[in-house]
Design an enzyme around this catalytic site. Structure first.
Site, PDB file in Angstrom:
ATOM      1  N   ARG A  53       0.832  -1.206   0.000  1.00 49.46           N
ATOM      2  CA  ARG A  53       0.000   0.000   0.000  1.00 49.46           C
ATOM      3  C   ARG A  53       0.870   1.260   0.000  1.00 49.46           C
ATOM      4  O   ARG A  53       0.563   2.229  -0.709  1.00 49.46           O
ATOM      5  CB  ARG A  53      -0.943  -0.006   1.201  1.00 49.46           C
ATOM      6  N   LYS A 152      -2.867   7.155   1.646  1.00 51.04           N
ATOM      7  CA  LYS A 152      -2.472   7.403   3.041  1.00 51.04           C
ATOM      8  C   LYS A 152      -1.360   8.440   2.991  1.00 51.04           C
ATOM      9  O   LYS A 152      -0.172   8.132   3.090  1.00 51.04           O
ATOM     10  CB  LYS A 152      -2.016   6.094   3.693  1.00 51.04           C
ATOM     11  N   GLU A 185     -16.108   6.354   6.399  1.00 52.30           N
ATOM     12  CA  GLU A 185     -15.256   5.689   7.396  1.00 52.30           C
ATOM     13  C   GLU A 185     -15.115   6.586   8.607  1.00 52.30           C
ATOM     14  O   GLU A 185     -15.700   7.664   8.664  1.00 52.30           O
ATOM     15  CB  GLU A 185     -13.877   5.368   6.793  1.00 52.30           C
TER      16      GLU A 185
HETATM   17  C1  LIG Z   1      -4.803   3.941   8.152  1.00 52.73           C
HETATM   18  C2  LIG Z   1      -6.239   4.270   8.023  1.00 52.73           C
HETATM   19  C3  LIG Z   1      -7.258   3.314   8.138  1.00 52.73           C
HETATM   20  C4  LIG Z   1      -7.009   1.896   8.588  1.00 52.73           C
HETATM   21  O1  LIG Z   1      -6.168   1.186   7.774  1.00 52.73           O
HETATM   22  P1  LIG Z   1      -5.374  -0.065   8.355  1.00 52.73           P
HETATM   23  O2  LIG Z   1      -4.601  -0.557   7.211  1.00 52.73           O
HETATM   24  O3  LIG Z   1      -6.381  -1.046   8.837  1.00 52.73           O
HETATM   25  O4  LIG Z   1      -4.528   0.459   9.467  1.00 52.73           O
HETATM   26  C5  LIG Z   1      -8.561   3.702   7.842  1.00 52.73           C
HETATM   27  N1  LIG Z   1      -8.858   4.963   7.513  1.00 52.73           N
HETATM   28  C6  LIG Z   1      -7.917   5.917   7.434  1.00 52.73           C
HETATM   29  C7  LIG Z   1      -8.323   7.296   7.054  1.00 52.73           C
HETATM   30  C8  LIG Z   1      -6.587   5.612   7.701  1.00 52.73           C
HETATM   31  O5  LIG Z   1      -5.657   6.561   7.641  1.00 52.73           O
END
Ligand SMILES: *Cc1c(COP(=O)(O)O)cnc(C)c1O
Length: 292
Positions: A53, A152, A185
């Site tokens: 990722r 991210k 989310e």
């Molecule tokens: C990192 C993150 C997540 C969760 O991702 P994981 O891979 O499960 O840690 C969900 N939403 C946002 C906005 C994030 O930054």
């Protein structure tokens, strides 16, 4: 306690001396990408999924990481080793590097690669037994055609605005809707609901492609629990039997109140608790060993 050592571009620097330039575009503009990874019991959980990722996100913002994926994996393991960590939260960061005060990334030098690894408890403290009070927020998740929520990136103001709103409204976590009013989310975690023993989560077109989310879906498949990926509305949230959020920092956390509505009977749900247990088992068993 010995001072934490931070990885910066191949060197280990004591925390108090770990610094980067104020001209780094990661600092000036949030131009860069990051990950959040956990190590449990001497093993790094889903290390290569997180690296995949990280490299995908870097590619999307046209940022070339100056390490191969395998070199990056080794750098993470070495950071854990020099700090003698077995259980840790790991934060790899890749910035655009040092540039001038303009936006143009072509004027930036080599990207800075930073890895922080430290002990860190689950995000929500005692709320895993009680459940979180969540609130939906007025600020919408970044539109997919402006700043894709799949990246991210170091630019987390969208998420911080949501967190501020949740704080003001007395919520433990914010729930984002997208521009169509569909559930997106949390501020830093994905969301699931349970209704009549079926588990639902929104497709990742309007949220971050969470690795914990993937692990939960894997457990649902292994346990033959009915699951559907579909758009969700506020109606679905408020009338759900159970709601929970997932993320590396949060792990799996039950949500028991949303906008003042009690979810189910207002206690963490049975299926949620079952998934928390199965998730814990996976984290204890699986992972890339740090010390072998
Ligand atoms: C990192 C993150 C997540 C969760 O991702 P994981 O891979 O499960 O840690 C969900 N939403 C946002 C906005 C994030 O930054």
């Amino acid at each position: 306690m010995e001072e934490l050592l931070i990885y910066i571009n191949g060197e280990f620097v004591p925390k108090s001396e770990a610094k980067i330039s104020v001209f780094d575009h990661g600092f000036l503009y949030g131009d860069g990408v990051f990950e959040g990874i956990r190590a449990y019991n001497g093993k790094v959980f889903r290390l290569y999924e997180h690296l995949d990722r990280l490299y995908d996100c870097a590619k999307v913002i046209d940022l070339e990481i100056p390490l191969t994926k395998e070199e990056f994996a080794q750098a993470i393991l070495e950071t854990l080793r020099v700090n003698k960590l077995r259980d840790a939260y790991i934060r790899p960061i890749v910035t655009r590097g040092i540039g001038d005060l303009g936006l143009d990334p072509r004027k930036c030098g080599r990207p800075n690669v930073i890895i922080i690894a430290q002990p860190w408890d689950r995000l929500y403290g005692d709320l895993y037994e009680k459940g979180l009070k969540a609130v939906t927020v007025a600020v919408r998740r970044n539109a997919i055609d402006s700043l894709p929520p799949n990246i991210k990136s170091l630019n987390y103001l969208n998420n911080i605005l949501a967190k501020i709103e949740a704080n003001v409204k007395g919520g433990d976590e914010a729930i984002f809707l997208d521009h169509n009013g569909y559930v997106s989310e949390g501020s830093g975690d994905n969301i699931f609901i349970v209704k009549k023993k079926v588990v639902y989560t929104p497709p990742t077109i309007n949220n971050l492609k969470g690795i914990t989310r993937e692990v939960v879906i894997e457990i649902l498949e292994e346990e033959n629990i009915p699951f559907k990926e579909t758009h969700l509305s506020l109606f679905d949230l408020y009338s759900a039997d159970e709601v929970f959020v997932t993320g590396t920092a949060a792990e799996i956390a039950p949500v028991t109140v949303i906008d003042g509505r009690k979810i189910g009977d207002g206690k963490p749900g049975e299926l949620t608790k079952f998934l928390m247990k199965k998730f814990r088992e996976k984290t204890e068993k699986e992972g890339v060993p740090i010390y072998e």
